[in-house]
Design a protein around this motif. Structure first.
Motif, mmCIF file in Angstrom:
data_model
loop_
_atom_site.group_PDB
_atom_site.id
_atom_site.type_symbol
_atom_site.label_atom_id
_atom_site.label_comp_id
_atom_site.label_asym_id
_atom_site.label_seq_id
_atom_site.Cartn_x
_atom_site.Cartn_y
_atom_site.Cartn_z
ATOM 1 N N ALA A 169 51.434 -31.113 12.255
ATOM 2 C CA ALA A 169 52.892 -31.188 12.206
ATOM 3 C C ALA A 169 53.412 -32.372 13.007
ATOM 4 O O ALA A 169 54.360 -33.054 12.588
ATOM 5 C CB ALA A 169 53.495 -29.889 12.735
ATOM 6 N N ALA A 170 52.800 -32.641 14.159
ATOM 7 C CA ALA A 170 53.229 -33.766 14.984
ATOM 8 C C ALA A 170 52.994 -35.095 14.262
ATOM 9 O O ALA A 170 53.850 -35.993 14.291
ATOM 10 C CB ALA A 170 52.499 -33.748 16.321
ATOM 11 N N VAL A 171 51.847 -35.210 13.628
ATOM 12 C CA VAL A 171 51.539 -36.433 12.878
ATOM 13 C C VAL A 171 52.518 -36.596 11.724
ATOM 14 O O VAL A 171 53.038 -37.704 11.468
ATOM 15 C CB VAL A 171 50.088 -36.401 12.366
ATOM 16 C CG1 VAL A 171 49.824 -37.548 11.404
ATOM 17 C CG2 VAL A 171 49.108 -36.437 13.526
ATOM 18 N N ARG A 172 52.800 -35.504 11.020
ATOM 19 C CA ARG A 172 53.752 -35.566 9.906
ATOM 20 C C ARG A 172 55.144 -35.958 10.408
ATOM 21 O O ARG A 172 55.841 -36.750 9.776
ATOM 22 C CB ARG A 172 53.800 -34.215 9.189
ATOM 23 C CG ARG A 172 54.581 -34.242 7.882
ATOM 24 C CD ARG A 172 54.246 -33.040 7.008
ATOM 25 N NE ARG A 172 54.716 -31.788 7.602
ATOM 26 C CZ ARG A 172 53.926 -30.874 8.143
ATOM 27 N NH1 ARG A 172 52.611 -31.080 8.176
ATOM 28 N NH2 ARG A 172 54.426 -29.757 8.637
ATOM 29 N N ALA A 173 55.532 -35.398 11.558
ATOM 30 C CA ALA A 173 56.834 -35.738 12.126
ATOM 31 C C ALA A 173 56.907 -37.219 12.474
ATOM 32 O O ALA A 173 57.928 -37.883 12.233
ATOM 33 C CB ALA A 173 57.093 -34.886 13.362
#
Length: 386
Positions: A95-99
């Motif tokens: 999720a952090a990478v996608r954000a």
């Protein structure tokens, strides 16, 4: 100037989650540049999709509180983007990478320490800071900050207050669990930074039998060290009810000895009726501010927020206050750790260079089954802190 945003069972077996520790990483300057005149992309990582009981409620409360904070901002636009972490580290990392790929300038969340650590590492190389809802200070440092209330902050507040009241000989009593040991470390470190003296430590096995067997040892240690204060790490769902009953029965009672708690003794409220906690001290946020937030939240969403919901409000409040400055460097580590701090729903707070936080807490006592404030929470950090 301070930046402001308006706003049992007698014993429960089982280990308490680890909350805090010492030995933190140094802060390294990081953070993207932003355009304060444009909506600032902020990622909110919440534990939606988690199999853990209660995470769904926490996730919704965090999102609701964040949106409530956005409504209170004046002259600042936040582009809030919500990502599910499923309550685990792998999903939080993704999720952090996608954000980051979606253009987030800062990440708010996730909740659990392991997930926050993974998410922070995933975007560290991209210059994105992360404000976690965790209170596990072992993950703090670099681009990761913790917003949750920490053992260290509470211990410093209470030890300092005790010393100012002439209660300087402190005996520490803790469970032989990870949480108990971390609590012990926080209290001992706070004592070492104060004018108080550490006169001894007693550990007990985390069981009803372990607590009962430790009472005699606690009494002996208190007498040998001439303790005038006994600092307990236990909470209301653990050993506190039993200790608060048995220690006075063994002759260790006020006014000779002052009992102090590292945890909240008013949750659940039934704890206030226990005879042994009467006169005890603990710390909590300003009750009036907490009530104000709960009322506003209920008006907006039809129910009370989860106890952790206010952390999301605080994160948005800090971000909004910094963006309002108009600086392109508003979300760098040096900006996030500005000394004046911020006003959150539970009072003032500031982020420290090592990734931990300092919150203004009130010292309270239990009298006649009611919580009474004996030292109000500070309203600024002038002359307060460590």
């Amino acid at each position: 100037m301070l930046t402001r945003i308006n706003p049992a069972r007698l014993f429960l077996k089982g280990a308490v989650a680890a909350l805090a520790a010492l030995g933190l990483n140094a802060c390294v300057e990081t953070g993207p540049t932003i355009s304060a005149s444009q909506p600032v992309p902020v990622a909110l990582l919440v534990p939606s999709g988690s199999a853990a009981s209660g995470d769904k409620v926490i996730a919704q409360s965090l999102e609701n509180a964040a949106r409530l904070a956005m409504a209170d901002l004046q002259g600042v636009q936040i582009d809030l983007r919500v990502y599910d972490t499923e309550g685990n580290a792998d999903a939080a990392q993704r999720a952090a990478v996608r954000a980051a790929d979606d253009g987030a300038k800062i990440i708010l969340g996730p909740l659990h320490g392991e997930a926050a650590n993974a998410a922070g590492k995933a975007v560290a190389g991209r210059g994105i800071n992360l404000l976690s809802f965790s209170n596990n200070t072992t993950i703090a440092g670099g681009n990761v900050f913790v917003l949750g209330a920490t053992f260290e902050n509470t211990a410093d507040r209470l030890v300092d207050f005790a010393a100012r009241q002439g209660r300087r000989n402190i005996l520490v009593v803790h469970a032989n669990t990870v949480s108990g040991q971390l609590g012990r470390n926080a209290i001992v470190s706070a004592i070492n930074r104060s004018s108080a003296r550490h006169v001894g430590t007693v550990a007990y096995e985390f069981s009803q039998e372990g607590v009962i067997n430790a009472v005699g040892e606690i009494k002996a240690a208190a007498e040998q060290g001439q303790a005038d204060t006994i600092f307990l790490t236990s909470d209301t769902s653990g050993a506190l009810p039993l200790l608060s009953q048995m220690l006075p029965e063994a002759g260790i009672s006020s006014p000779t000895v002052q009992y102090v708690g590292l945890t909240r003794w008013d949750i659940p409220s039934q704890t206030l009726a226990l005879p042994g906690v009467q006169g005890g001290w603990f710390a909590r946020p300003d009750a009036a501010l907490t009530q104000q937030f709960q009322t506003r939240y209920a008006q907006a969403y039809g129910g009370l927020p989860h106890a952790l919901g206010g952390l999301a409000y605080d994160g948005i409040a800090a971000i909004g206050a910094l963006v309002k400055s108009g600086r392109s460097t508003a979300l760098t580590t040096s900006a996030l750790t500005q000394g004046a701090g911020f006003q959150g729903v539970n009072g003032i707070f500031r982020l420290r260079a090592n990734g931990t936080n300092e919150r203004g807490l009130a010292v309270v006592s239990i009298r006649d089954k009611q919580v009474v404030t004996i030292d109000p929470a500070p309203t600024s950090f002038g002359g307060f802190g460590f």
